[in-house]
Design a protein around this motif. Structure first.
Motif, PDB file in Angstrom:
ATOM      1  N   ASP A  81       0.821  -1.215   0.000  1.00 48.75           N
ATOM      2  CA  ASP A  81       0.000   0.000   0.000  1.00 48.75           C
ATOM      3  C   ASP A  81       0.848   1.256   0.000  1.00 48.75           C
ATOM      4  O   ASP A  81       0.415   2.293   0.470  1.00 48.75           O
ATOM      5  CB  ASP A  81      -0.912   0.010   1.238  1.00 48.75           C
ATOM      6  CG  ASP A  81      -1.920  -1.106   1.180  1.00 48.75           C
ATOM      7  OD1 ASP A  81      -2.378  -1.417   0.068  1.00 48.75           O
ATOM      8  OD2 ASP A  81      -2.223  -1.679   2.241  1.00 48.75           O
ATOM      9  N   HIS A  82       2.066   1.161  -0.486  1.00 47.12           N
ATOM     10  CA  HIS A  82       2.999   2.294  -0.456  1.00 47.12           C
ATOM     11  C   HIS A  82       3.210   2.792   0.963  1.00 47.12           C
ATOM     12  O   HIS A  82       3.492   3.963   1.168  1.00 47.12           O
ATOM     13  CB  HIS A  82       2.472   3.449  -1.321  1.00 47.12           C
ATOM     14  CG  HIS A  82       2.321   3.088  -2.763  1.00 47.12           C
ATOM     15  ND1 HIS A  82       3.162   3.558  -3.736  1.00 47.12           N
ATOM     16  CD2 HIS A  82       1.428   2.293  -3.394  1.00 47.12           C
ATOM     17  CE1 HIS A  82       2.783   3.070  -4.916  1.00 47.12           C
ATOM     18  NE2 HIS A  82       1.736   2.299  -4.732  1.00 47.12           N
ATOM     19  N   GLN A  83       3.066   1.894   1.945  1.00 45.20           N
ATOM     20  CA  GLN A  83       3.048   2.374   3.327  1.00 45.20           C
ATOM     21  C   GLN A  83       4.405   2.848   3.815  1.00 45.20           C
ATOM     22  O   GLN A  83       4.480   3.596   4.780  1.00 45.20           O
ATOM     23  CB  GLN A  83       2.476   1.296   4.274  1.00 45.20           C
ATOM     24  CG  GLN A  83       3.341   0.067   4.459  1.00 45.20           C
ATOM     25  CD  GLN A  83       3.003  -1.032   3.452  1.00 45.20           C
ATOM     26  OE1 GLN A  83       2.539  -0.746   2.357  1.00 45.20           O
ATOM     27  NE2 GLN A  83       3.246  -2.281   3.807  1.00 45.20           N
ATOM     28  N   PHE A  84       5.492   2.424   3.163  1.00 47.38           N
ATOM     29  CA  PHE A  84       6.788   3.003   3.548  1.00 47.38           C
ATOM     30  C   PHE A  84       7.543   3.517   2.329  1.00 47.38           C
ATOM     31  O   PHE A  84       8.761   3.489   2.287  1.00 47.38           O
ATOM     32  CB  PHE A  84       7.627   2.035   4.381  1.00 47.38           C
ATOM     33  CG  PHE A  84       7.781   0.648   3.797  1.00 47.38           C
ATOM     34  CD1 PHE A  84       6.881  -0.352   4.103  1.00 47.38           C
ATOM     35  CD2 PHE A  84       8.839   0.361   2.951  1.00 47.38           C
ATOM     36  CE1 PHE A  84       7.029  -1.625   3.572  1.00 47.38           C
ATOM     37  CE2 PHE A  84       8.993  -0.913   2.425  1.00 47.38           C
ATOM     38  CZ  PHE A  84       8.082  -1.905   2.734  1.00 47.38           C
ATOM     39  N   GLN A  85       6.792   3.998   1.343  1.00 48.38           N
ATOM     40  CA  GLN A  85       7.473   4.601   0.189  1.00 48.38           C
ATOM     41  C   GLN A  85       7.921   6.013   0.558  1.00 48.38           C
ATOM     42  O   GLN A  85       7.106   6.842   0.968  1.00 48.38           O
ATOM     43  CB  GLN A  85       6.539   4.657  -1.013  1.00 48.38           C
ATOM     44  CG  GLN A  85       7.248   5.144  -2.264  1.00 48.38           C
ATOM     45  CD  GLN A  85       6.377   5.048  -3.502  1.00 48.38           C
ATOM     46  OE1 GLN A  85       5.227   5.447  -3.495  1.00 48.38           O
ATOM     47  NE2 GLN A  85       6.937   4.512  -4.564  1.00 48.38           N
ATOM     48  N   THR A  86       9.216   6.262   0.394  1.00 50.29           N
ATOM     49  CA  THR A  86       9.742   7.598   0.696  1.00 50.29           C
ATOM     50  C   THR A  86       9.867   8.402  -0.595  1.00 50.29           C
ATOM     51  O   THR A  86       9.676   7.868  -1.694  1.00 50.29           O
ATOM     52  CB  THR A  86      11.129   7.493   1.337  1.00 50.29           C
ATOM     53  OG1 THR A  86      11.976   6.750   0.451  1.00 50.29           O
ATOM     54  CG2 THR A  86      11.073   6.786   2.675  1.00 50.29           C
ATOM     55  N   LEU A  87      10.215   9.672  -0.457  1.00 48.34           N
ATOM     56  CA  LEU A  87      10.358  10.518  -1.641  1.00 48.34           C
ATOM     57  C   LEU A  87      11.448   9.986  -2.566  1.00 48.34           C
ATOM     58  O   LEU A  87      11.295   9.961  -3.788  1.00 48.34           O
ATOM     59  CB  LEU A  87      10.691  11.951  -1.219  1.00 48.34           C
ATOM     60  CG  LEU A  87       9.516  12.787  -0.723  1.00 48.34           C
ATOM     61  CD1 LEU A  87      10.019  14.125  -0.219  1.00 48.34           C
ATOM     62  CD2 LEU A  87       8.493  12.993  -1.823  1.00 48.34           C
ATOM     63  N   GLY A  88      12.569   9.555  -1.958  1.00 47.87           N
ATOM     64  CA  GLY A  88      13.660   9.024  -2.772  1.00 47.87           C
ATOM     65  C   GLY A  88      13.211   7.812  -3.574  1.00 47.87           C
ATOM     66  O   GLY A  88      13.536   7.656  -4.755  1.00 47.87           O
ATOM     67  N   LEU A  89      12.432   6.971  -2.928  1.00 52.54           N
ATOM     68  CA  LEU A  89      11.938   5.765  -3.588  1.00 52.54           C
ATOM     69  C   LEU A  89      10.916   6.119  -4.665  1.00 52.54           C
ATOM     70  O   LEU A  89      10.894   5.510  -5.742  1.00 52.54           O
ATOM     71  CB  LEU A  89      11.302   4.863  -2.530  1.00 52.54           C
ATOM     72  CG  LEU A  89      11.189   3.375  -2.845  1.00 52.54           C
ATOM     73  CD1 LEU A  89      12.525   2.838  -3.298  1.00 52.54           C
ATOM     74  CD2 LEU A  89      10.699   2.635  -1.626  1.00 52.54           C
ATOM     75  N   TYR A  90      10.074   7.110  -4.373  1.00 50.90           N
ATOM     76  CA  TYR A  90       9.064   7.530  -5.342  1.00 50.90           C
ATOM     77  C   TYR A  90       9.729   8.107  -6.591  1.00 50.90           C
ATOM     78  O   TYR A  90       9.302   7.845  -7.724  1.00 50.90           O
ATOM     79  CB  TYR A  90       8.137   8.557  -4.687  1.00 50.90           C
ATOM     80  CG  TYR A  90       6.962   8.926  -5.547  1.00 50.90           C
ATOM     81  CD1 TYR A  90       6.150   7.940  -6.110  1.00 50.90           C
ATOM     82  CD2 TYR A  90       6.654  10.257  -5.813  1.00 50.90           C
ATOM     83  CE1 TYR A  90       5.072   8.280  -6.905  1.00 50.90           C
ATOM     84  CE2 TYR A  90       5.584  10.595  -6.599  1.00 50.90           C
ATOM     85  CZ  TYR A  90       4.797   9.601  -7.143  1.00 50.90           C
ATOM     86  OH  TYR A  90       3.741   9.944  -7.953  1.00 50.90           O
ATOM     87  N   LEU A  91      10.789   8.869  -6.371  1.00 53.40           N
ATOM     88  CA  LEU A  91      11.554   9.401  -7.511  1.00 53.40           C
ATOM     89  C   LEU A  91      12.072   8.253  -8.384  1.00 53.40           C
ATOM     90  O   LEU A  91      11.931   8.261  -9.605  1.00 53.40           O
ATOM     91  CB  LEU A  91      12.715  10.245  -6.987  1.00 53.40           C
ATOM     92  CG  LEU A  91      13.644  10.950  -7.968  1.00 53.40           C
ATOM     93  CD1 LEU A  91      14.261  12.152  -7.289  1.00 53.40           C
ATOM     94  CD2 LEU A  91      14.764  10.084  -8.502  1.00 53.40           C
ATOM     95  N   TYR A  92      12.633   7.262  -7.718  1.00 56.74           N
ATOM     96  CA  TYR A  92      13.181   6.108  -8.437  1.00 56.74           C
ATOM     97  C   TYR A  92      12.063   5.377  -9.190  1.00 56.74           C
ATOM     98  O   TYR A  92      12.224   4.995 -10.349  1.00 56.74           O
ATOM     99  CB  TYR A  92      13.864   5.177  -7.429  1.00 56.74           C
ATOM    100  CG  TYR A  92      14.439   3.917  -8.010  1.00 56.74           C
ATOM    101  CD1 TYR A  92      15.609   3.936  -8.774  1.00 56.74           C
ATOM    102  CD2 TYR A  92      13.823   2.689  -7.793  1.00 56.74           C
ATOM    103  CE1 TYR A  92      16.142   2.770  -9.287  1.00 56.74           C
ATOM    104  CE2 TYR A  92      14.348   1.515  -8.304  1.00 56.74           C
ATOM    105  CZ  TYR A  92      15.509   1.573  -9.057  1.00 56.74           C
ATOM    106  OH  TYR A  92      16.041   0.419  -9.570  1.00 56.74           O
ATOM    107  N   GLU A  93      10.914   5.223  -8.538  1.00 63.79           N
ATOM    108  CA  GLU A  93       9.803   4.525  -9.192  1.00 63.79           C
ATOM    109  C   GLU A  93       9.329   5.283 -10.429  1.00 63.79           C
ATOM    110  O   GLU A  93       9.138   4.700 -11.500  1.00 63.79           O
ATOM    111  CB  GLU A  93       8.648   4.347  -8.202  1.00 63.79           C
ATOM    112  CG  GLU A  93       7.556   3.426  -8.731  1.00 63.79           C
ATOM    113  CD  GLU A  93       6.284   3.483  -7.906  1.00 63.79           C
ATOM    114  OE1 GLU A  93       6.065   4.494  -7.203  1.00 63.79           O
ATOM    115  OE2 GLU A  93       5.505   2.521  -7.976  1.00 63.79           O
TER     116      GLU A  93
END
Lengths: 346, 281
Positions: free
Chosen positions: A294-306
């Motif tokens: 559920d994207h429950q621990f997606q951080t900004l850095g990870l979101y950028l990568y995604e």
């Protein structure tokens, strides 16, 4: 060549007493042997010119490698990221850039995953940084006592710092396992049910924070320890003469003297927390860059990568990068204001 | 006299101090020890409760699988090349620039120094997109120079060397060498490098550790099937490339062991370096 003519340096020496200036050559060699043929004269002039060129230009040569690499791999990408964020750019064809103005940014503002990632970054940042720095302060205080084996404790405290994000996270994934993980097993001994660390919102963020805390507490403790050892001893002596206990000395002498260092570690940790990437990426097991089901621990850095390397939208990734930069600047400004207020009230 | 001595910071640690420090040390070391324990078991043992607390007999088998199947051997070599090059470049370039900022006079010196310090604030996320485009354009994907070159200089290094050389390198020494007819490059070679050697060693170690563990950019620039660094190879392991947990732990152990050995050997100096950098930074 060496020492054939003792030239006093023109710029650095204050009074070249021994040098008798010969015409056309300031600060030249003392006329020890006067056989200055025309050739000798010319050679000397050439050497002196070479010397002046050397003193003038070699500093630039020394700093140039840094700036060349910085321009190529630091400043140019920084600006180009800004440029790319105003375009539609896909990873599959990075040279086809289509101008879209601020659309990538306006899209971010209504993107629930961006806000989710921002919220997670702030939460994980807080629950990892605050306990970490408090613990580091306490540990540093203890390490500052006269101890047997103090070097062992220091080196041991620093070993997690030498462990890579990848290796550390893989171990903690096992330790935080739902069915057979050691942490649930230990909690089971005191009567807790098994916790699904990976899939819960709070639990997963806590687990990710634990990895950060484990890796960086010892490092910060050593930084505090260094600052503590730089505090002048007479401050403690006069406090002790005034009847202050150890605890009072810690609160009224150590902490105030450490204020700049504490601020420094706060800034560094905040920057680190904003960029958190490896821990949430690998805590996800096989599921890629979503940061949990559920994207429950997606951080900004990870979101950028995604966005950039999973969904192939480089333009949007650039916009996220600039958003992160702006957030960092705001945090920096807040830190600075806080520091100013603190030092005024002191 | 007696009371002043007691009043200083040199309190002896009491029992509680030792107890807390031992607990903290155990917490710091436990995950590493347990990596080795898990790497010496097999995956079915790891899927039982209570988890294992002592070593089993599968360590070498698991290490071998990780070494060959997951290519950890090649990855270790790649990481050594990358971290070694970055550490060497950073140390040499930082010493040159640090020397110039500490001891030489030139125009725009202060402005340039502020620029150097300012670059420390720029997060790496801001440069990955163009860097990726650049290496794609140059067809450098999966080649080690794509991770070496962007990290070859460091603002922290320049600042660190400058702070060190201001005190450690007497200006008279430079002048004496100049009077002897040495040009700037000879001064660097015969005076600056010898004087800077302790700080160069510390900076080299710190940079090596950082480069060895670097993650964000390598995972974008390198792939698991090309020439990965250890960190990228470990990511492949974690993603179920090889689903055996004990082999994953063996890989993690292989990726960590070289630095741990370095810590056992040079730990004192690394600790000293971090503490020194902390006070000055």
């Amino acid at each position: 060549m060496r020492g054939s003519s003792g030239r006093p340096p023109t710029e650095h020496s204050t009074t070249p007493e021994t040098a008798v200036p010969s015409p056309g050559e300031e600060g030249a060699a003392p006329p020890r042997v006067q056989v200055s043929s025309a050739a000798e004269e010319r050679r000397r002039a050439r050497r002196s010119r070479r010397y002046r060129l050397d003193v003038k230009w070699s500093p630039y040569a020394f700093v140039m490698p840094f700036f060349v690499f910085f321009m190529a791999f630091g400043l140019f990408p920084l600006l180009y990221t800004g440029w790319a964020s105003l375009h539609r750019v896909e990873l599959t064809a990075p040279t086809d850039m289509e101008w879209v103005g601020l659309r990538n940014f306006s899209r971010l503002l209504e993107d629930e995953f961006f806000w989710n990632a921002l919220k997670n970054t702030v939460t994980i940042g807080l629950i990892s940084t605050v306990p970490q720095l408090l613990m580091a302060l306490g540990i540093a205080h203890l390490l500052n006592y006269r101890l047997r084996g103090s070097m062992f404790f220091r080196v041991a405290a620093l070993t997690p710092y030498a462990t890579s994000v990848a290796a550390a996270t893989l171990v903690f994934v096992l330790l935080f396992g739902r069915d057979y993980g050691m942490i649930n097993w230990a909690l089971g001994l005191v009567g807790f049910d098994n916790i699904d660390w990976q899939n819960g919102e709070w639990t997963s963020q806590l687990a990710v924070s634990t990895i950060v805390i484990w890796r960086w507490t010892g490092y910060n403790a050593l930084i505090y320890l260094a600052a503590m050892q730089a505090i002048p001893k007479d401050l403690y002596e006069s406090a002790a003469l005034d009847g202050a206990s150890r605890r009072q000395q810690f609160i009224h002498v150590t902490i105030p003297s450490l204020r700049p260092t504490i601020l420094f570690t706060c800034v560094v940790s905040t920057i680190g927390a904003t960029q958190l990437f490896g821990e949430p990426l690998l805590f996800n097991g096989g599921a890629g860059a979503t940061g949990g089901a559920d994207h429950q621990f997606q951080t900004l850095g990870l979101y950028l990568y995604e966005q950039g390397w999973v969904n192939l939208h480089l333009g949007r990734a650039s916009a996220i990068a600039w958003a992160m930069f702006l957030i960092l600047l705001v945090i920096g400004a807040v830190n600075w204001l806080l520091a100013r207020r603190l030092s005024k009230s002191a | 006299m007696f009371s002043a001595k007691r009043a200083g910071r040199q309190f002896h640690g009491g029992r509680i101090t030792y107890a807390v420090l031992i607990v903290f040390t155990a917490g710091s070391l436990f995950p590493l020890v347990w990596t080795a324990i898990a790497a010496s078991r097999n995956s079915s043992r790891l899927a039982q409760t209570p988890p294992p607390f002592w070593f089993g007999g599968n360590l070498f088998k698991n290490l071998e699988i990780a070494w060959t199947d997951a290519n950890m051997g090649a990855a270790l070599l790649n990481t050594t090349i990358v971290a070694g090059s970055i550490a060497t470049g950073t140390v040499v370039f930082s010493t040159l620039a640090g020397f110039a900022f500490a001891k030489l006079r030139f125009r725009f010196k202060n402005l340039l120094l502020v620029l150097v310090i300012g670059t420390m604030m720029v997060p790496p996320q801001l440069s990955v997109v163009p860097l990726y485009m650049l290496i794609a354009e140059l067809s450098w994907t999966d080649q080690l120079q794509s991770v070496i070159l962007p990290t070859l200089v460091s603002a922290f290094g320049v600042f660190f060397m400058r702070q060190y050389l201001i005190e450690a390198l007497p200006t008279e020494l430079i002048e004496a060498a100049r009077v002897d007819g040495a040009n700037s490059w000879r001064v660097v070679w015969h005076v600056v490098f010898p004087a800077a050697r302790p700080a160069m060693a510390v900076l080299g170690m710190l940079t090596f550790v950082m480069a060895w563990n670097d993650f964000f950019w390598p995972i974008i620039a390198l792939t698991q099937n090309g020439s990965p660094t250890v960190q990228v190879a470990l990511t492949g392991l974690g993603r179920g490339y090889i689903p055996d947990q004990s082999v994953i732990m063996a890989g993690a152990l292989l990726g960590t062991l070289p630095l741990l050995i370095a810590f056992v050997v040079f730990g004192k100096h690394i600790v000293g370096g971090i503490m020194q950098g902390a006070v000055k930074g």
